[in-house]
Design an enzyme around this catalytic site. Structure first.
Site, PDB file in Angstrom:
ATOM      1  N   GLY A 240       0.764  -1.240   0.000  1.00 31.15           N
ATOM      2  CA  GLY A 240       0.000   0.000   0.000  1.00 31.15           C
ATOM      3  C   GLY A 240       0.793   1.287   0.000  1.00 31.15           C
ATOM      4  O   GLY A 240       0.231   2.364  -0.235  1.00 31.15           O
ATOM      5  N   GLU A 275       3.786  -7.125   1.553  1.00 34.15           N
ATOM      6  CA  GLU A 275       3.363  -7.342   0.163  1.00 34.15           C
ATOM      7  C   GLU A 275       3.457  -6.044  -0.640  1.00 34.15           C
ATOM      8  O   GLU A 275       2.460  -5.556  -1.166  1.00 34.15           O
ATOM      9  CB  GLU A 275       1.911  -7.841   0.143  1.00 34.15           C
ATOM     10  CG  GLU A 275       1.657  -9.087   0.957  1.00 34.15           C
ATOM     11  CD  GLU A 275       0.161  -9.388   1.144  1.00 34.15           C
ATOM     12  OE1 GLU A 275      -0.674  -8.500   0.881  1.00 34.15           O
ATOM     13  OE2 GLU A 275      -0.146 -10.516   1.539  1.00 34.15           O
ATOM     14  N   PRO A 276       4.658  -5.467  -0.749  1.00 36.51           N
ATOM     15  CA  PRO A 276       4.768  -4.203  -1.488  1.00 36.51           C
ATOM     16  C   PRO A 276       4.661  -4.441  -2.992  1.00 36.51           C
ATOM     17  O   PRO A 276       5.181  -5.423  -3.512  1.00 36.51           O
ATOM     18  CB  PRO A 276       6.176  -3.716  -1.126  1.00 36.51           C
ATOM     19  CG  PRO A 276       6.950  -4.975  -0.881  1.00 36.51           C
ATOM     20  CD  PRO A 276       5.966  -5.949  -0.270  1.00 36.51           C
ATOM     21  N   GLY A 277       3.972  -3.557  -3.682  1.00 38.38           N
ATOM     22  CA  GLY A 277       3.882  -3.629  -5.140  1.00 38.38           C
ATOM     23  C   GLY A 277       4.352  -2.321  -5.755  1.00 38.38           C
ATOM     24  O   GLY A 277       5.487  -2.181  -6.194  1.00 38.38           O
ATOM     25  N   ARG A 278       3.470  -1.333  -5.682  1.00 32.37           N
ATOM     26  CA  ARG A 278       3.734  -0.042  -6.328  1.00 32.37           C
ATOM     27  C   ARG A 278       5.056   0.586  -5.872  1.00 32.37           C
ATOM     28  O   ARG A 278       5.798   1.133  -6.683  1.00 32.37           O
ATOM     29  CB  ARG A 278       2.589   0.915  -5.986  1.00 32.37           C
ATOM     30  CG  ARG A 278       2.587   2.209  -6.763  1.00 32.37           C
ATOM     31  CD  ARG A 278       1.524   3.168  -6.195  1.00 32.37           C
ATOM     32  NE  ARG A 278       0.229   2.551  -6.058  1.00 32.37           N
ATOM     33  CZ  ARG A 278      -0.736   2.578  -6.980  1.00 32.37           C
ATOM     34  NH1 ARG A 278      -0.550   3.238  -8.102  1.00 32.37           N
ATOM     35  NH2 ARG A 278      -1.887   1.992  -6.760  1.00 32.37           N
ATOM     36  N   TYR A 318      -8.765   6.004 -12.576  1.00 35.08           N
ATOM     37  CA  TYR A 318      -8.684   6.676 -11.270  1.00 35.08           C
ATOM     38  C   TYR A 318      -8.358   8.164 -11.391  1.00 35.08           C
ATOM     39  O   TYR A 318      -7.903   8.751 -10.401  1.00 35.08           O
ATOM     40  CB  TYR A 318      -7.567   6.083 -10.397  1.00 35.08           C
ATOM     41  CG  TYR A 318      -7.346   4.607 -10.420  1.00 35.08           C
ATOM     42  CD1 TYR A 318      -8.346   3.725 -10.005  1.00 35.08           C
ATOM     43  CD2 TYR A 318      -6.113   4.075 -10.803  1.00 35.08           C
ATOM     44  CE1 TYR A 318      -8.114   2.357  -9.987  1.00 35.08           C
ATOM     45  CE2 TYR A 318      -5.884   2.711 -10.783  1.00 35.08           C
ATOM     46  CZ  TYR A 318      -6.890   1.849 -10.378  1.00 35.08           C
ATOM     47  OH  TYR A 318      -6.654   0.506 -10.359  1.00 35.08           O
ATOM     48  N   CYS A 343     -11.454   5.705 -29.084  1.00 28.96           N
ATOM     49  CA  CYS A 343     -12.708   6.452 -29.251  1.00 28.96           C
ATOM     50  C   CYS A 343     -13.496   6.535 -27.951  1.00 28.96           C
ATOM     51  O   CYS A 343     -14.572   5.919 -27.819  1.00 28.96           O
ATOM     52  CB  CYS A 343     -13.530   5.827 -30.361  1.00 28.96           C
ATOM     53  SG  CYS A 343     -12.659   5.959 -31.918  1.00 28.96           S
ATOM     54  N   TYR A 372       0.996  -1.237 -12.173  1.00 32.27           N
ATOM     55  CA  TYR A 372      -0.379  -1.079 -12.646  1.00 32.27           C
ATOM     56  C   TYR A 372      -0.418  -0.391 -14.009  1.00 32.27           C
ATOM     57  O   TYR A 372      -1.297   0.414 -14.291  1.00 32.27           O
ATOM     58  CB  TYR A 372      -1.237  -0.337 -11.590  1.00 32.27           C
ATOM     59  CG  TYR A 372      -1.145  -1.008 -10.237  1.00 32.27           C
ATOM     60  CD1 TYR A 372      -1.777  -2.226 -10.021  1.00 32.27           C
ATOM     61  CD2 TYR A 372      -0.385  -0.463  -9.203  1.00 32.27           C
ATOM     62  CE1 TYR A 372      -1.667  -2.876  -8.793  1.00 32.27           C
ATOM     63  CE2 TYR A 372      -0.272  -1.108  -7.980  1.00 32.27           C
ATOM     64  CZ  TYR A 372      -0.914  -2.314  -7.779  1.00 32.27           C
ATOM     65  OH  TYR A 372      -0.792  -2.948  -6.574  1.00 32.27           O
TER      66      TYR A 372
HETATM   67  C1  LIG Z   1      -2.763  -4.848  -4.367  1.00 32.79           C
HETATM   68  C2  LIG Z   1      -2.342  -5.537  -3.121  1.00 32.79           C
HETATM   69  C3  LIG Z   1      -1.062  -5.319  -2.604  1.00 32.79           C
HETATM   70  C4  LIG Z   1      -0.074  -4.339  -3.195  1.00 32.79           C
HETATM   71  O1  LIG Z   1      -0.488  -3.029  -3.072  1.00 32.79           O
HETATM   72  P1  LIG Z   1       0.545  -1.852  -3.438  1.00 32.79           P
HETATM   73  O2  LIG Z   1      -0.234  -0.623  -3.171  1.00 32.79           O
HETATM   74  O3  LIG Z   1       0.896  -2.003  -4.874  1.00 32.79           O
HETATM   75  O4  LIG Z   1       1.723  -1.991  -2.560  1.00 32.79           O
HETATM   76  C5  LIG Z   1      -0.690  -6.030  -1.480  1.00 32.79           C
HETATM   77  N1  LIG Z   1      -1.544  -6.911  -0.893  1.00 32.79           N
HETATM   78  C6  LIG Z   1      -2.776  -7.140  -1.368  1.00 32.79           C
HETATM   79  C7  LIG Z   1      -3.640  -8.122  -0.685  1.00 32.79           C
HETATM   80  C8  LIG Z   1      -3.221  -6.467  -2.493  1.00 32.79           C
HETATM   81  O5  LIG Z   1      -4.458  -6.675  -2.952  1.00 32.79           O
END
Ligand SMILES: *Cc1c(COP(=O)(O)O)cnc(C)c1O
Length: 419
Positions: A240, A275-278, A318, A343, A372
């Site tokens: 997050g 669980e880092p993504g972004r 968004y 379009c 994303y």
């Molecule tokens: C999307 C998600 C993440 C990653 O979120 P980021 O904002 O990209 O860090 C981690 N855990 C769960 C369960 C998610 O759905």
């Protein structure tokens, strides 16, 4: 260090001038920097230096490209997956099964079985019936599923409503008030080893406060569960953490995040999972595009680029902001709306934005497109699926081909009973 920088007036990805990629691969194309991916992976780990036992799982929905995943696997990252398809990607990229966490609000029975067969490390259970189903499937296989219960702490993450997941009325997790009794019932099921709690309140969080409130609530729940006789060994704190999309954005640093986590969790005595993504991938990629036309508008001109909402959906989904910069900026500025060829009026990347002056034929990038981005691409308007490139110093490779509209069409057929 930002690996997308001007050298002799030309924007580079590490040591590769972007015009070379445009020439050789074509546009639009996503371009990722291996060095930045590695640095972010390291920085996130360093930020958590005061957390004694931790497990890092990259949220692969943010960027599931196999090349990107391999880079992160080599950094010691496992994966947070949300579907059977992502599970297979994590394995194909070389991540160890035991380092894979299976999240997701609507796992199918087939996906639960797949996770067990693959020997993944942990299931994050979203509600009681899912836990019961997992226990049954595991028992039938004479296995034990390691699991945690995802709770919804009812905090406002202060982010865009469509990426907020921790309010009571969001679809994710179970209320903290009902969690202890549910945990008791799940822990009693043979086939299930309930070992902890998970929480994830949303994405692109720009303040640590909602995270701290959520973690504090989880800490109380862990104490309650232990008082009830449960052996709690793992807590998954989700992802997050936000990134900077525009000049002046000031998201918390990974070090500040880590310090907050260490402080809030210091007495928990568990393995903390992340669980880092972004925050890992966001700033490590750009979407490289060519300006097709500049068309006069009622007030400001439209810059029509060859990338569209099907390649980068975040602005349309968004109202997200992505910085738009010329690959060979002249220094002059213009005020324009930046749009794609699709379009839909929603195919607008920026409205009346002061930006680098560009003309037809110029190259430009949308920045902070590493998370994303490509993963949300579609073939809407029968456009190709956008390719991806990974740069490593003075070399690069296409880590995903452009999939032509004709390839997609080849998978379709006209019924022979329509004459
Ligand atoms: C999307 C998600 C993440 C990653 O979120 P980021 O904002 O990209 O860090 C981690 N855990 C769960 C369960 C998610 O759905």
């Amino acid at each position: 260090m930002d690996q997308f920088a001007l050298r002799d007036g030309v924007l580079h990805a590490e040591d590769i001038p972007l015009p070379r990629i445009a020439e050789e691969v074509g546009t639009p194309v996503y371009v990722y920097s291996r060095a930045m991916l590695e640095r972010h992976a390291q920085e996130f780990r360093d930020g958590l230096k005061d957390v004694p036992r931790k497990h890092l799982a990259f949220a692969i929905k943010s960027n599931p490209n196999l090349g990107v995943l391999r880079v992160l696997a080599r950094q010691g990252y496992g994966a947070d997956v949300v579907s059977g398809g992502e599970l297979e990607r994590a394995l194909a990229a070389g991540m160890a099964p035991e380092d894979i966490v299976f999240s997701g609000v609507g796992k199918t029975r087939a996906e639960l079985a797949q996770g067990l067969d693959r020997g993944i490390g942990q299931f994050n259970i979203e509600h009681e019936p899912e836990g019961i189903a997992l226990a049954e499937i595991a028992l039938a296989k004479e296995m034990t599923a390691r699991a945690v219960l995802r709770v919804n702490p009812d905090v406002d993450a202060g982010t865009h409503a469509k990426i907020s997941t921790g309010k009571a009325d969001n679809k994710f997790g179970v209320g903290i008030d009902v969690a202890p009794a549910m945990f008791d019932r799940l822990a009693a099921l043979p086939g299930l080893q309930m070992r902890g709690i998970a929480v994830h309140i949303g994405s692109q969080l720009t303040s640590l406060d909602p995270l701290e409130s959520a973690f504090t609530r989880v800490g109380r729940l862990v104490a309650d569960l232990r008082a009830g006789g449960h052996n709690i060994t793992h807590v998954d704190l989700g992802g997050g953490l936000g990134v900077s999309y525009k000049p002046g954005d000031n998201p918390p640093s990974m070090a500040d995040y880590g310090a907050m986590v260490a402080r809030v969790t210091k007495d928990w005595d568990v393995t903390l999972m992340f669980e880092p993504g972004r925050v890992i991938a966001g700033n490590t990629g750009v979407l490289l595009t060519e300006v097709l036309w500049v068309k006069p508008g009622a007030t400001n001109p439209f810059v029509i680029v060859d990338a569209a909402m099907n390649d980068l959906a975040r602005p349309a989904l968004y109202d997200a902001y992505h910085d738009f910069v010329a690959v060979q900026p002249s220094g002059e500025k213009m005020t324009a709306s930046i749009v794609g060829p699709v379009c839909e009026t929603g195919d607008t990347f920026a409205r009346d934005r002061v930006t680098d002056k560009v003309e037809a034929g110029d190259l430009a990038v949308f920045r902070t497109a590493g998370a994303y981005g490509a993963t949300m691409a579609s073939t809407y308007n029968s456009r190709s699926l956008v390719p991806e490139v990974l740069v490593d110093g003075d070399r690069y490779i296409k880590v995903a081909d452009r999939i032509a509209a004709s390839t997609i069409m080849a998978a379709e057929r006209v019924p022979d009973w329509i004459d």
